[in-house]
Design a protein around this motif. Structure first.
Motif, PDB file in Angstrom:
ATOM      1  N   ASP A 245      -5.937  -9.128 -12.240  1.00 51.32           N
ATOM      2  CA  ASP A 245      -7.389  -9.349 -12.148  1.00 51.32           C
ATOM      3  C   ASP A 245      -7.708 -10.394 -11.090  1.00 51.32           C
ATOM      4  OD1 ASP A 245      -8.185  -7.494 -14.023  1.00 51.32           O
ATOM      5  OD2 ASP A 245      -7.990  -8.886 -15.708  1.00 51.32           O
ATOM      6  N   GLY A 246      -6.813 -11.380 -10.933  1.00 52.36           N
ATOM      7  CA  GLY A 246      -7.021 -12.381  -9.902  1.00 52.36           C
ATOM      8  C   GLY A 246      -6.992 -11.774  -8.508  1.00 52.36           C
ATOM      9  N   ASP A 247      -6.119 -10.775  -8.301  1.00 56.61           N
ATOM     10  CA  ASP A 247      -6.075 -10.084  -7.007  1.00 56.61           C
ATOM     11  C   ASP A 247      -7.378  -9.347  -6.746  1.00 56.61           C
ATOM     12  OD1 ASP A 247      -3.451 -10.911  -6.490  1.00 56.61           O
ATOM     13  OD2 ASP A 247      -2.610  -9.218  -7.614  1.00 56.61           O
ATOM     14  N   VAL A 248      -7.982  -8.786  -7.814  1.00 54.58           N
ATOM     15  CA  VAL A 248      -9.254  -8.073  -7.660  1.00 54.58           C
ATOM     16  C   VAL A 248     -10.364  -9.060  -7.300  1.00 54.58           C
ATOM     17  CG1 VAL A 248     -10.966  -6.632  -8.815  1.00 54.58           C
ATOM     18  CG2 VAL A 248      -8.539  -6.257  -9.259  1.00 54.58           C
ATOM     19  N   ARG A 249     -10.382 -10.215  -7.961  1.00 54.11           N
ATOM     20  CA  ARG A 249     -11.449 -11.198  -7.707  1.00 54.11           C
ATOM     21  C   ARG A 249     -11.367 -11.781  -6.300  1.00 54.11           C
ATOM     22  NH1 ARG A 249     -10.108 -12.767 -13.053  1.00 54.11           N
ATOM     23  NH2 ARG A 249      -8.799 -14.450 -12.201  1.00 54.11           N
ATOM     24  N   THR A 250     -10.138 -11.935  -5.793  1.00 61.00           N
ATOM     25  CA  THR A 250      -9.968 -12.589  -4.482  1.00 61.00           C
ATOM     26  C   THR A 250      -9.729 -11.608  -3.338  1.00 61.00           C
ATOM     27  OG1 THR A 250      -7.582 -12.843  -4.928  1.00 61.00           O
ATOM     28  CG2 THR A 250      -9.036 -14.658  -5.577  1.00 61.00           C
ATOM     29  N   SER A 251      -9.844 -10.304  -3.621  1.00 63.12           N
ATOM     30  CA  SER A 251      -9.639  -9.270  -2.591  1.00 63.12           C
ATOM     31  C   SER A 251      -8.285  -9.420  -1.900  1.00 63.12           C
ATOM     32  CB  SER A 251     -10.759  -9.309  -1.542  1.00 63.12           C
ATOM     33  OG  SER A 251     -12.007  -9.078  -2.131  1.00 63.12           O
ATOM     34  N   THR A 252      -7.261  -9.705  -2.677  1.00 64.36           N
ATOM     35  CA  THR A 252      -5.918  -9.888  -2.120  1.00 64.36           C
ATOM     36  C   THR A 252      -5.424  -8.581  -1.514  1.00 64.36           C
ATOM     37  OG1 THR A 252      -5.477 -11.508  -3.852  1.00 64.36           O
ATOM     38  CG2 THR A 252      -3.582 -10.679  -2.615  1.00 64.36           C
ATOM     39  N   ARG A 253      -4.819  -8.686  -0.336  1.00 65.86           N
ATOM     40  CA  ARG A 253      -4.342  -7.480   0.350  1.00 65.86           C
ATOM     41  C   ARG A 253      -2.945  -7.104  -0.151  1.00 65.86           C
ATOM     42  NH1 ARG A 253      -5.604  -9.166   6.456  1.00 65.86           N
ATOM     43  NH2 ARG A 253      -4.999 -11.178   5.547  1.00 65.86           N
ATOM     44  N   VAL A 254      -2.931  -6.533  -1.331  1.00 65.42           N
ATOM     45  CA  VAL A 254      -1.701  -6.029  -1.933  1.00 65.42           C
ATOM     46  C   VAL A 254      -1.911  -4.555  -2.257  1.00 65.42           C
ATOM     47  CG1 VAL A 254      -0.923  -8.244  -2.856  1.00 65.42           C
ATOM     48  CG2 VAL A 254      -2.458  -6.796  -4.218  1.00 65.42           C
ATOM     49  N   VAL A 255      -0.817  -3.814  -2.323  1.00 66.24           N
ATOM     50  CA  VAL A 255      -0.912  -2.376  -2.565  1.00 66.24           C
ATOM     51  C   VAL A 255       0.266  -1.916  -3.403  1.00 66.24           C
ATOM     52  CG1 VAL A 255       0.342  -1.748  -0.453  1.00 66.24           C
ATOM     53  CG2 VAL A 255      -1.280  -0.123  -1.462  1.00 66.24           C
ATOM     54  N   VAL A 256       0.001  -0.921  -4.261  1.00 66.01           N
ATOM     55  CA  VAL A 256       1.031  -0.262  -5.069  1.00 66.01           C
ATOM     56  C   VAL A 256       1.120   1.178  -4.578  1.00 66.01           C
ATOM     57  CG1 VAL A 256       1.718   0.466  -7.385  1.00 66.01           C
ATOM     58  CG2 VAL A 256       0.582  -1.744  -7.052  1.00 66.01           C
ATOM     59  N   LEU A 257       2.322   1.600  -4.208  1.00 71.49           N
ATOM     60  CA  LEU A 257       2.503   2.915  -3.599  1.00 71.49           C
ATOM     61  C   LEU A 257       2.966   3.954  -4.616  1.00 71.49           C
ATOM     62  CD1 LEU A 257       4.307   1.964  -0.252  1.00 71.49           C
ATOM     63  CD2 LEU A 257       1.861   2.290  -0.657  1.00 71.49           C
ATOM     64  N   GLY A 258       2.519   5.191  -4.378  1.00 71.00           N
ATOM     65  CA  GLY A 258       3.045   6.314  -5.129  1.00 71.00           C
ATOM     66  C   GLY A 258       4.379   6.769  -4.560  1.00 71.00           C
ATOM     67  N   ASP A 259       4.955   7.787  -5.196  1.00 70.78           N
ATOM     68  CA  ASP A 259       6.297   8.233  -4.797  1.00 70.78           C
ATOM     69  C   ASP A 259       6.319   8.847  -3.401  1.00 70.78           C
ATOM     70  OD1 ASP A 259       9.146   8.973  -5.565  1.00 70.78           O
ATOM     71  OD2 ASP A 259       8.333  10.957  -5.148  1.00 70.78           O
ATOM     72  N   LYS A 260       5.270   9.594  -3.038  1.00 68.20           N
ATOM     73  CA  LYS A 260       5.274  10.303  -1.754  1.00 68.20           C
ATOM     74  C   LYS A 260       5.292   9.346  -0.557  1.00 68.20           C
ATOM     75  CE  LYS A 260       5.111  14.346   0.317  1.00 68.20           C
ATOM     76  NZ  LYS A 260       6.156  15.367   0.134  1.00 68.20           N
ATOM     77  N   PRO A 261       4.426   8.332  -0.499  1.00 66.74           N
ATOM     78  CA  PRO A 261       4.520   7.394   0.624  1.00 66.74           C
ATOM     79  C   PRO A 261       5.867   6.670   0.699  1.00 66.74           C
ATOM     80  CG  PRO A 261       2.407   7.163  -0.486  1.00 66.74           C
ATOM     81  CD  PRO A 261       3.253   8.044  -1.336  1.00 66.74           C
TER      82      PRO A 261
END
Length: 405
Positions: free
Chosen positions: A143-159
């Motif tokens: 939730d902290g990443d959402v509030r601060t617009s942190t540039r993080v990403v979770v990838l699916g299997d295909k990428p």
């Protein structure tokens, strides 16, 4: 003549014309095998659909922007963060487990000159629970990443397959370019066969760096407490959003509410019709086989006219002649049906083993009921299509049969 003697005579008559009997049984065999195999294919397809939808969660409800209806004002209101909060804060029963906003986009992922275009899902920390996803490696954003617009990403299997050679551990901690911004890979999702070509990031980061900073959402995913509460939850969602959008009539609402449970019921009906259609096609083969049985029995009666006349002349009753012919036609159809069961079951089991090796192929699911039904129908065909030739033989007058050349 008792049943055992009549059966022995019938088998002896079939053995006397082996090729002709074999060709007749072939039609029954193909029909029975087709029924068993096609029902198994229909069951396999249905099971695959059900498993895929169930994996997504049958208690999930999706809210989308309507494409047709508009409110009385003539303007369609988009779904927004305020709608999400309105659903989260509403205290009226039934209780909603989670309310998850989704902002969708499409972007190119770039890692060391390897590029792959994928779907971007901007969402909240409840994405995992809402979409029934689990992590293969790393962690989901907070939730902290959402509030601060942190540039993080979770990838699916295909990428991960395209950019990191399919190794989740190799993706963790790497920095990739999405659009014009750098994002750090913090996690990799377990593949589920549905939404594997995806990159999930905080919804605030999606708005700030990819699609713009407004508060609209493309979809709201609501998780009901159970399947039983899905209809009541859908009514609650509709009422809350109609009140927020100031819509008086359900016909004018500017949003749509759907559930995976509805989708499951639709797929079930579709696969039932599909299976019925396949069985109807296979039944034509059985009908053709039955006509073949009638044809061969008429030929047999004609060839044995003098024999029938002699038997009736020495005291054989009409019932005995009728029983012998019926047993012969039933044995003929039964042997064909038994061979069809062996072929149909064998092909279904072989298809299941082959289907397990290819993920896109729905393996057949053998049904004992279809096996029993197909074999029973083959016996019934022997009786039904053998009835006319048997009755014709039993009604012969001894004098006419003895005069036959």
């Amino acid at each position: 003549m008792n049943f055992a003697e009549a059966f022995h005579v019938a088998v002896r008559g079939l053995r006397a014309n082996r090729l002709r009997s074999l060709l007749t049984m072939l039609g029954i065999m193909i029909g029975v095998a087709a029924v068993i195999l096609l029902v198994a294919l229909g069951n396999g397809t249905s099971a695959r659909f059900n498993a895929q939808i169930t994996s997504l969660g049958t208690n999930l409800i999706g809210v989308l922007q309507s494409r047709g209806s508009v409110a009385a004002s003539g303007r369609s209101q988009p779904l927004t963060d305020k709608d999400v909060k309105g659903l989260q804060q509403d205290s009226q029963p039934p209780r909603l487990l989670s309310v998850t906003p989704v902002k969708q986009a499409s972007a190119v992922l770039d890692f060391q000159n390897s590029m792959w275009r994928t779907s971007i899902f901007g969402s909240s920390q409840s994405y995992l629970a809402a979409f029934h996803r689990t992590m293969a490696a790393g962690n989901f954003f907070t939730d902290g990443d959402v509030r601060t617009s942190t540039r993080v990403v979770v990838l699916g299997d295909k990428p991960v397959q395209q950019l990191f050679g399919g190794l989740p551990a190799a993706a963790l901690g790497q920095t990739i370019r999405i659009g014009r911004q750098q994002f750090q890979v913090v996690g990799v999702l377990v593949p589920n066969g549905q939404n594997d070509d995806v990159a999930v990031m905080p919804i605030s980061a999606t708005r700030n760096y990819l699609v713009g900073g407004d508060d609209t959402v493309d979809q709201i995913v609501v998780e009901a407490t159970s399947q039983a509460t899905v209809p009541a939850s859908m009514n609650k969602i509709t009422n809350v959003l109609m009140d927020r959008h100031k819509v008086n009539s359900p016909a004018q609402k500017d949003f749509e509410v759907h559930s995976n449970l509805e989708l499951l019921h639709q797929y079930t009906q579709l696969t039932d019709v599909f299976t019925l259609f396949l069985v109807a096609i296979a039944a034509i083969s059985l009908l053709v086989g039955g006509i073949g049985v009638m044809n061969i029995m008429l030929v047999t009666v004609t060839e044995r006219t003098r024999e029938i006349g002699i038997r009736k002349a020495v005291g054989a009753r009409r019932k005995a002649i009728l029983k012998q012919c019926l047993i012969e036609s039933t044995v003929l159809a039964g042997l064909g049906g038994l061979a069809g069961v062996v072929v149909g079951v064998g092909l279904s089991l072989a298809g299941k083993s082959v289907g397990a090796s290819f993920g896109q192929f729905a393996p057949p699911e053998l049904s004992i009921g279809s096996v029993v039904l197909a074999f029973t129908v083959s016996l019934g065909i022997g009786l039904f299509f053998g009835a006319y030739p048997a009755n014709r033989a039993a009604r012969m007058r001894p004098i006419d049969a003895l005069r036959y050349e």
